[in-house]
Design a protein around this motif. Structure first.
Motif, PDB file in Angstrom:
ATOM      1  N   TRP A 195      10.317  15.309   0.580  1.00  0.00           N
ATOM      2  CA  TRP A 195       9.093  14.501   0.553  1.00  0.00           C
ATOM      3  C   TRP A 195       9.316  13.324  -0.390  1.00  0.00           C
ATOM      4  O   TRP A 195       9.778  13.506  -1.511  1.00  0.00           O
ATOM      5  CB  TRP A 195       7.921  15.356   0.081  1.00  0.00           C
ATOM      6  N   ILE A 196       9.025  12.125   0.101  1.00  0.00           N
ATOM      7  CA  ILE A 196       9.253  10.894  -0.661  1.00  0.00           C
ATOM      8  C   ILE A 196       7.951  10.103  -0.702  1.00  0.00           C
ATOM      9  O   ILE A 196       7.347   9.853   0.343  1.00  0.00           O
ATOM     10  CB  ILE A 196      10.336  10.020  -0.004  1.00  0.00           C
ATOM     11  N   ARG A 197       7.530   9.699  -1.885  1.00  0.00           N
ATOM     12  CA  ARG A 197       6.364   8.821  -2.017  1.00  0.00           C
ATOM     13  C   ARG A 197       6.781   7.569  -2.775  1.00  0.00           C
ATOM     14  O   ARG A 197       7.231   7.653  -3.921  1.00  0.00           O
ATOM     15  CB  ARG A 197       5.222   9.528  -2.759  1.00  0.00           C
ATOM     16  N   SER A 198       6.678   6.422  -2.112  1.00  0.00           N
ATOM     17  CA  SER A 198       7.105   5.149  -2.696  1.00  0.00           C
ATOM     18  C   SER A 198       5.885   4.276  -2.955  1.00  0.00           C
ATOM     19  O   SER A 198       5.018   4.137  -2.084  1.00  0.00           O
ATOM     20  CB  SER A 198       8.067   4.426  -1.748  1.00  0.00           C
ATOM     21  N   PRO A 199       5.780   3.656  -4.126  1.00  0.00           N
ATOM     22  CA  PRO A 199       4.552   2.968  -4.513  1.00  0.00           C
ATOM     23  C   PRO A 199       4.355   1.623  -3.820  1.00  0.00           C
ATOM     24  O   PRO A 199       5.245   1.108  -3.124  1.00  0.00           O
ATOM     25  CB  PRO A 199       4.727   2.780  -6.020  1.00  0.00           C
ATOM     26  N   HIS A 200       3.188   1.071  -4.030  1.00  0.00           N
ATOM     27  CA  HIS A 200       2.822  -0.264  -3.550  1.00  0.00           C
ATOM     28  C   HIS A 200       3.881  -1.285  -3.956  1.00  0.00           C
ATOM     29  O   HIS A 200       4.329  -1.322  -5.102  1.00  0.00           O
ATOM     30  CB  HIS A 200       1.460  -0.633  -4.147  1.00  0.00           C
ATOM     31  N   LEU A 201       4.311  -2.076  -2.970  1.00  0.00           N
ATOM     32  CA  LEU A 201       5.286  -3.161  -3.126  1.00  0.00           C
ATOM     33  C   LEU A 201       6.716  -2.686  -3.384  1.00  0.00           C
ATOM     34  O   LEU A 201       7.590  -3.491  -3.703  1.00  0.00           O
ATOM     35  CB  LEU A 201       4.858  -4.152  -4.226  1.00  0.00           C
ATOM     36  N   GLY A 250       0.797  -1.221   0.000  1.00  0.00           N
ATOM     37  CA  GLY A 250       0.000   0.000   0.000  1.00  0.00           C
ATOM     38  C   GLY A 250       0.829   1.269   0.000  1.00  0.00           C
ATOM     39  O   GLY A 250       0.309   2.370   0.210  1.00  0.00           O
ATOM     40  N   GLY A 251       2.129   1.138  -0.266  1.00  0.00           N
ATOM     41  CA  GLY A 251       2.976   2.314  -0.421  1.00  0.00           C
ATOM     42  C   GLY A 251       3.426   2.936   0.891  1.00  0.00           C
ATOM     43  O   GLY A 251       3.008   2.550   1.982  1.00  0.00           O
ATOM     44  N   GLU A 252       4.300   3.930   0.744  1.00  0.00           N
ATOM     45  CA  GLU A 252       4.829   4.676   1.892  1.00  0.00           C
ATOM     46  C   GLU A 252       5.065   6.120   1.477  1.00  0.00           C
ATOM     47  O   GLU A 252       5.506   6.403   0.368  1.00  0.00           O
ATOM     48  CB  GLU A 252       6.151   4.059   2.364  1.00  0.00           C
ATOM     49  N   GLU A 253       4.784   7.025   2.404  1.00  0.00           N
ATOM     50  CA  GLU A 253       5.019   8.451   2.170  1.00  0.00           C
ATOM     51  C   GLU A 253       5.776   9.016   3.367  1.00  0.00           C
ATOM     52  O   GLU A 253       5.416   8.747   4.513  1.00  0.00           O
ATOM     53  CB  GLU A 253       3.676   9.161   2.000  1.00  0.00           C
TER      54      GLU A 253
END
Length: 222
Positions: A193-199, A170-173
């Motif tokens: 700011w970092i947004r990393s996707p699902h898996l 479900g990602g990470e922010e």
């Protein structure tokens, strides 16, 4: 045409917010840095917003919910005053009229990202809360919110702390609040700011200055 900024949630995004210019909003004295956005003035959005001293924002309804963290100053509305370090959740259907005092305020805010079933209104003054032990030595955690698959917390990393490699269901922010956060892909100073996707996966660590981060997991499309 609908405004779109970092709208592809399958991609990893890194934004050095300190390098972004402030963009005026429609309200005098209110400026913003858009991190992600799908929509115009009513939008699914993640934004850093700066309120100059004695600025105001018109009364508005949170049709998709509002979540914010006060980075600097004191944010105020007709309900309360929220000093630096305050974490606030205003669910779908709530409304307020921001009216800022002499200190001004800067907030990290997320709009239109609530589940319709997540109805808890919440104010946490994190400067008054205790840190809990993390999963590894050198890590402390302050849980802020949990609902279904979504988790929000502050995480304090002591200098030279390493964490296990892990996968983000479900990602990470992340917003780096203090110090410098690192992983095998790069180094991220305060304001990143970092947004990393699902898996997605990574192996985070800190060096000599440690770090404090705001982190949200499980909320991005799976």
């Amino acid at each position: 045409m609908t405004l779109k900024i970092n709208e592809d949630f399958d991609k990893r995004v890194i934004v050095s917010s300190n390098k972004l210019a402030w963009v005026p909003s429609p309200m005098p004295g209110v400026d913003r840095k858009m991190l992600d956005r799908i929509g115009d003035e009513v939008a699914r959005a993640t934004t850093i917003v700066r309120y100059r001293p004695y600025s105001e924002f018109s009364a508005h309804l949170h049709s998709g919910g509002e979540e914010f963290f006060v980075l600097e100053g004191v944010f105020s509305d007709e309900h309360n005053n929220y000093p630096k370090g305050s974490y606030v959740r205003n669910p779908i259907g709530t409304q307020h009229t921001p009216k800022i005092g002499a200190e001004g305020a800067t907030i990290f805010v997320k709009l239109h990202q609530f589940s319709s079933n997540d109805t808890e209104q919440k104010i946490i003054r994190t400067t008054e809360q205790a840190w809990l032990p993390g999963l590894v030595e050198g890590l402390s955690v302050m849980p802020l919110h949990e609902f279904e698959h979504e988790h929000v917390a502050l995480v304090k990393w002591e200098p030279n702390t390493s964490f296990n490699s892990h996968r983000h269901w479900g990602g990470e922010e992340i917003l780096v609040l203090e110090g410098t956060f690192h992983d095998e892909y790069g180094s991220y100073p305060k304001g990143t700011w970092i947004r990393s996707p699902h898996l997605s996966t990574h192996t985070p660590f800190t060096k000599d200055d440690g770090a404090i981060i705001y982190v949200k997991t499980g909320h991005l499309p799976a």
